[in-house]
Design a protein around this motif. Sequence first.
Motif, PDB file in Angstrom:
ATOM      1  N   ASP A 330      -9.542   9.079   2.834  1.00 41.71           N
ATOM      2  CA  ASP A 330      -8.869   8.106   3.696  1.00 41.71           C
ATOM      3  C   ASP A 330      -8.257   6.972   2.875  1.00 41.71           C
ATOM      4  O   ASP A 330      -7.164   6.474   3.193  1.00 41.71           O
ATOM      5  CB  ASP A 330      -9.864   7.525   4.711  1.00 41.71           C
ATOM      6  N   ARG A 333      -5.105   8.253   1.177  1.00 38.44           N
ATOM      7  CA  ARG A 333      -4.077   8.430   2.202  1.00 38.44           C
ATOM      8  C   ARG A 333      -3.450   7.091   2.573  1.00 38.44           C
ATOM      9  O   ARG A 333      -2.217   6.966   2.702  1.00 38.44           O
ATOM     10  CB  ARG A 333      -4.711   9.112   3.407  1.00 38.44           C
ATOM     11  N   ALA A 334      -4.280   6.082   2.746  1.00 36.92           N
ATOM     12  CA  ALA A 334      -3.787   4.749   3.122  1.00 36.92           C
ATOM     13  C   ALA A 334      -2.969   4.138   1.986  1.00 36.92           C
ATOM     14  O   ALA A 334      -1.906   3.539   2.222  1.00 36.92           O
ATOM     15  CB  ALA A 334      -4.962   3.847   3.486  1.00 36.92           C
ATOM     16  N   ARG A 335      -3.455   4.278   0.762  1.00 36.04           N
ATOM     17  CA  ARG A 335      -2.716   3.736  -0.384  1.00 36.04           C
ATOM     18  C   ARG A 335      -1.343   4.377  -0.503  1.00 36.04           C
ATOM     19  O   ARG A 335      -0.341   3.690  -0.738  1.00 36.04           O
ATOM     20  CB  ARG A 335      -3.519   3.964  -1.671  1.00 36.04           C
ATOM     21  N   ARG A 337       0.428   5.833   1.878  1.00 36.54           N
ATOM     22  CA  ARG A 337       1.269   5.458   3.007  1.00 36.54           C
ATOM     23  C   ARG A 337       1.882   4.076   2.809  1.00 36.54           C
ATOM     24  O   ARG A 337       3.078   3.859   3.050  1.00 36.54           O
ATOM     25  CB  ARG A 337       0.458   5.502   4.300  1.00 36.54           C
TER      26      ARG A 337
END
Length: 369
Positions: A330, A333-335, A337
């Motif tokens: 997660d 994925r956040a980094r 995005r």
Amino acid sequence: MFRHVERRFAPEISGRGAQSDGAPTRFGLNTREEDGDWRDYMEQLAREAGGPPVKLRTTVTAEHPKTILSFNTSPDIGFDRSVNAYRGCEHGCIYCFARPTHAYHDLSPGLDFETRLFTKPDAARLLRDTFAKPRYRPQPLAMGTNTDPYQPIERNYRITRELLEVCLDARHPVTITTKSDRVCDDIDLLAEMARLRLIAVCVSVTTLDPALSGKLEPRAAAPAKRLAALGKLVDAGVPTHCSVSPIIPAITDQFMEEIITRAGALGVRSAGWIPLRLPYEVAPLFREWLSVHFPERGDKVMSIVQSIRGGRDNDPAFFSRMKPSGVWADLFRARFRIAASRAGMRKERFELDCTQFRPPPNGGQLRLL
């Protein structure tokens, strides 16, 4: 249960990704040991003379298959057919998920995969014959899905270029994945195919540190050259994608944001990331690589890998193999995005045109116009 990464005390094999050439055990093959062979003897002479160690040389063998296309029905990849001009890959990327394919030929997924290569000199003819079959129906043809079509031996053999010439002549759509700036050698063909909406190119950038790249992927193009290739492709009007892959926790993830920023500044508008995959023999080879180059953080790397793979070194299941889970996944994925949003990038699905396809003429010759 987590297995600790041990420190390897044997000397590093310079210029190669894998650090051993053990035979695979999945097929009950006999194990191999170096015992008084030519390489051992020459290395001994070099040590006694105080000279540099003998380099492990690359050999290339011609292969003559009866067919050239490979078809798949995997539900989590975006193509159903692929072509590979070469078997094995001299880039020597230690993380390469294609390494186990050498085991099918009683060869090591380790050093054999990157030193004992095979070419397919009849590839263009076989592809032309396939396109000419009355029942053939075109769909985007993937290059670079197993081994890199622009690995170093392409400089001399030019089989990838021959395949592209066949595809351009037949107006057949193609996607290319590579980690070599040698793709720009064919930019004349790529630009024309781009004009006809027949091509999309993905360049993989793993790290921005050339020293680290030299350990991870010792004979691939340097990171700066791959970024330059992205810029040249964009300038030529070729639909271009930057793949930040694989993401190796505590080894390459620190470069994610900067890679995206630099690619975005070059005009690349599509990007994606793929987490490290360690199928079959790749897992022990990667553990061995850690023990040579990063013994102090090997346990941390594998702990995070297992945390995103359900407690195992690898998750082979469809869909989840490409989409890891857990806190670390997660976070990655956040980094990604956030970085992609700041760079004005997204993961784009390039729509290639299959309607222009025209079967090759009889006689095996390319059209003049």
